[in-house]
Enzyme design. Structure first.
Site, PDB file in Angstrom:
ATOM      1  N   TYR A 156       4.508 -23.421  -9.569  1.00  0.00           N
ATOM      2  CA  TYR A 156       3.063 -23.214  -9.721  1.00  0.00           C
ATOM      3  C   TYR A 156       2.066 -23.763 -10.600  1.00  0.00           C
ATOM      4  CZ  TYR A 156       0.491 -20.336 -13.206  1.00  0.00           C
ATOM      5  OH  TYR A 156      -0.744 -19.485 -13.542  1.00  0.00           O
ATOM      6  N   PRO A 203      -7.652 -24.601 -20.403  1.00  0.00           N
ATOM      7  CA  PRO A 203      -6.619 -23.665 -20.656  1.00  0.00           C
ATOM      8  C   PRO A 203      -5.874 -23.539 -19.430  1.00  0.00           C
ATOM      9  CG  PRO A 203      -8.539 -23.669 -19.199  1.00  0.00           C
ATOM     10  CD  PRO A 203      -9.093 -24.482 -20.272  1.00  0.00           C
ATOM     11  N   THR A 204      -4.513 -23.492 -19.780  1.00  0.00           N
ATOM     12  CA  THR A 204      -3.036 -23.453 -18.973  1.00  0.00           C
ATOM     13  C   THR A 204      -2.317 -22.399 -19.213  1.00  0.00           C
ATOM     14  OG1 THR A 204      -2.394 -25.431 -20.182  1.00  0.00           O
ATOM     15  CG2 THR A 204      -3.455 -25.563 -18.168  1.00  0.00           C
ATOM     16  N   ALA A 205      -2.263 -21.417 -18.102  1.00  0.00           N
ATOM     17  CA  ALA A 205      -1.510 -20.074 -17.908  1.00  0.00           C
ATOM     18  C   ALA A 205       0.123 -20.283 -18.569  1.00  0.00           C
ATOM     19  CB  ALA A 205      -1.761 -19.447 -17.164  1.00  0.00           C
ATOM     20  N   GLN A 239     -10.541 -19.035 -23.184  1.00  0.00           N
ATOM     21  CA  GLN A 239     -10.915 -18.618 -21.263  1.00  0.00           C
ATOM     22  C   GLN A 239     -10.578 -16.935 -21.107  1.00  0.00           C
ATOM     23  OE1 GLN A 239      -7.917 -18.255 -19.493  1.00  0.00           O
ATOM     24  NE2 GLN A 239      -9.721 -18.081 -17.631  1.00  0.00           N
ATOM     25  N   LEU A 240     -11.337 -17.020 -20.275  1.00  0.00           N
ATOM     26  CA  LEU A 240     -12.036 -15.439 -19.950  1.00  0.00           C
ATOM     27  C   LEU A 240     -11.819 -15.092 -18.780  1.00  0.00           C
ATOM     28  CD1 LEU A 240     -12.199 -13.071 -21.508  1.00  0.00           C
ATOM     29  CD2 LEU A 240     -14.800 -12.867 -21.142  1.00  0.00           C
ATOM     30  N   THR A 275     -14.365 -18.585 -17.122  1.00  0.00           N
ATOM     31  CA  THR A 275     -13.507 -18.703 -15.223  1.00  0.00           C
ATOM     32  C   THR A 275     -14.328 -18.350 -14.352  1.00  0.00           C
ATOM     33  OG1 THR A 275     -12.557 -19.572 -16.767  1.00  0.00           O
ATOM     34  CG2 THR A 275     -11.713 -19.377 -14.052  1.00  0.00           C
ATOM     35  N   SER A 297     -15.083 -28.082 -12.863  1.00  0.00           N
ATOM     36  CA  SER A 297     -13.952 -27.362 -12.639  1.00  0.00           C
ATOM     37  C   SER A 297     -13.769 -26.693 -11.087  1.00  0.00           C
ATOM     38  CB  SER A 297     -13.364 -26.344 -13.691  1.00  0.00           C
ATOM     39  OG  SER A 297     -12.499 -26.278 -13.404  1.00  0.00           O
ATOM     40  N   HIS A 316     -11.132 -25.752 -10.667  1.00  0.00           N
ATOM     41  CA  HIS A 316      -9.732 -25.043 -11.094  1.00  0.00           C
ATOM     42  C   HIS A 316      -8.519 -25.657 -10.723  1.00  0.00           C
ATOM     43  CE1 HIS A 316      -8.756 -20.497 -12.371  1.00  0.00           C
ATOM     44  NE2 HIS A 316      -7.426 -20.882 -12.076  1.00  0.00           N
ATOM     45  N   GLY A 343      -8.109 -33.770 -12.878  1.00  0.00           N
ATOM     46  CA  GLY A 343      -7.253 -35.047 -12.416  1.00  0.00           C
ATOM     47  C   GLY A 343      -7.429 -36.065 -13.042  1.00  0.00           C
TER      48      GLY A 343
END
Length: 371
Positions: A24, A77-79, A127-128, A155, A252, A254, A287
């Site tokens: 993921y 932001p990383t989920a 982040q929304l 986003t 970005s 994503h 990156g």
């Protein structure tokens, strides 16, 4: 094994994490061409260092939206970071604060805005994702504001989730002991198992595909916080973002997880910077693994960069200490690159310090095709 660079954390994370979780974090969309290109494009930019300049004192501090930070290196932001480590976003928040830089908390965090705020002082952005139920959005933005978050990173590249084939194969879903903490009280915190990717099903059920530029204006009516538009890749959208009142742009793709075969962000950056004409700051994510990458982004006009995967990989490997180490290594490499390029402050970094494959194709060796 002693870690000597940011990229080494990925292999450790792969060993430590369940396959579903690592895939993921690590994977991109479809053929993952853009995932490779986000890295490869940096290697096609070379330096033009200036010599015999006094570099005994180097200052890499900067300001972002008026906030002074220690370096132009921030956390994207990383989920769902508690999948990587039990302390998840708490550890990341403390590491960012210790480094004197900005953390961006994901809407889909496994810790709430209030919990992250409780870790102590720090400059934090939120982040929304825009949900179909706008009351949910308004409530979330107000909570972030109350918790002391300083900006909203909206986003804009995810009306639908990209096709991430690893997640489909793994039937990805949030582990049962975790929730999307910001939505827990709204019955939106759990992710159902699905025949493909549980996250893709969640997004198609909850995220608003009608999202448009008028919603950027609407957001400004419900919050005083500055809005960064995250996911811009073209000059056309840059100009509309400015007209729509954005406070900044994050170039970005994503993390190459949405539309495959878009350019690397470092390749799209200059087009966006030129269209912005200095009217708002332009940032980049995607990156970045070396201090040299940071320098290249700034030379092409970025005001700063955000790192994503290095945070979750280092978090998985060593918790808060890992994230601190990533920020330390990037900082030291960036300072070294500045010194060896003859720059003592960020304003010294110019377009003349680099040459790209689109400037002088005759000079640069073409990257060999991947077999």
């Amino acid at each position: 094994m002693e870690i000597t660079n940011v990229s080494e954390y990925e292999a450790i994370a792969k060993q430590k994490l369940p396959k579903m979780v690592f895939d993921y974090y690590a994977s991109g969309a479809e053929d993952q061409w853009t995932l490779q290109e986000n890295r490869n494009a940096f290697s096609r930019i070379l330096f033009r260092p200036r010599i015999l300049i006094d570099v005994s004192k180097i200052d890499i501090t900067t300001t972002v939206l008026g906030f002074k930070i220690s370096m132009p290196i921030m956390l994207a932001p990383t989920a769902m970071q508690k999948m990587a480590h039990p302390e998840g976003e708490y550890a990341t928040a403390r590491a960012a604060s210790a480094a004197g830089t900005i953390m961006t908390l994901s809407s889909w965090a496994t810790s709430s805005v209030e919990e992250v705020a409780s870790t102590g002082p720090g400059i934090r952005f939120f982040q929304l994702y825009v949900y179909k139920d706008r009351n949910v959005v308004a409530q979330l933005v107000r909570r972030a504001e109350r918790a002391g978050f300083k900006a909203i990173a909206l986003t804009v590249d995810t009306p639908i989730l990209g096709r991430r084939e690893a997640d489909i194969k793994n039937r990805f879903t949030l582990p049962p002991f975790l929730t999307l903490k910001n939505f827990e009280g709204l019955d939106l915190g759990k992710m159902d198992k699905a025949d493909d990717s549980g996250l893709a099903s969640y997004v198609s059920g909850q995220i608003d595909r009608t999202l448009s530029w008028k919603d950027v204006k609407w957001l400004q009516t419900i919050t005083k916080l500055p809005i960064l538009v995250k996911g811009v890749l073209t000059a056309e959208d840059t100009r509309i973002a400015i007209q729509s009142g954005a406070a900044g742009i994050i170039v970005s793709n994503h993390g190459a997880r949405q539309l495959d075969y878009v350019p690397a962000t470092i390749s799209a950056l200059e087009e966006v910077v030129k269209a912005a004409e200095g009217r708002l700051p332009v940032f980049l994510d995607g990156g970045v693994r070396r201090g040299t990458d940071v320098f290249k982004a700034l030379a092409l006009g970025a005001s700063g960069i955000f790192i994503g995967r290095p945070v979750v990989f280092s978090l998985a490997a060593e918790g808060e200490a890992g994230v601190r180490n990533v920020l330390r290594m990037l900082r030291e490499e960036f300072e070294l690159t500045m010194a060896l390029s003859g720059c003592t402050s960020l304003k010294d970094i110019t377009r003349d310090h680099i040459v790209t494959d689109w400037d002088q194709p005759r000079i640069l060796p073409r990257a060999l095709p991947r077999l």
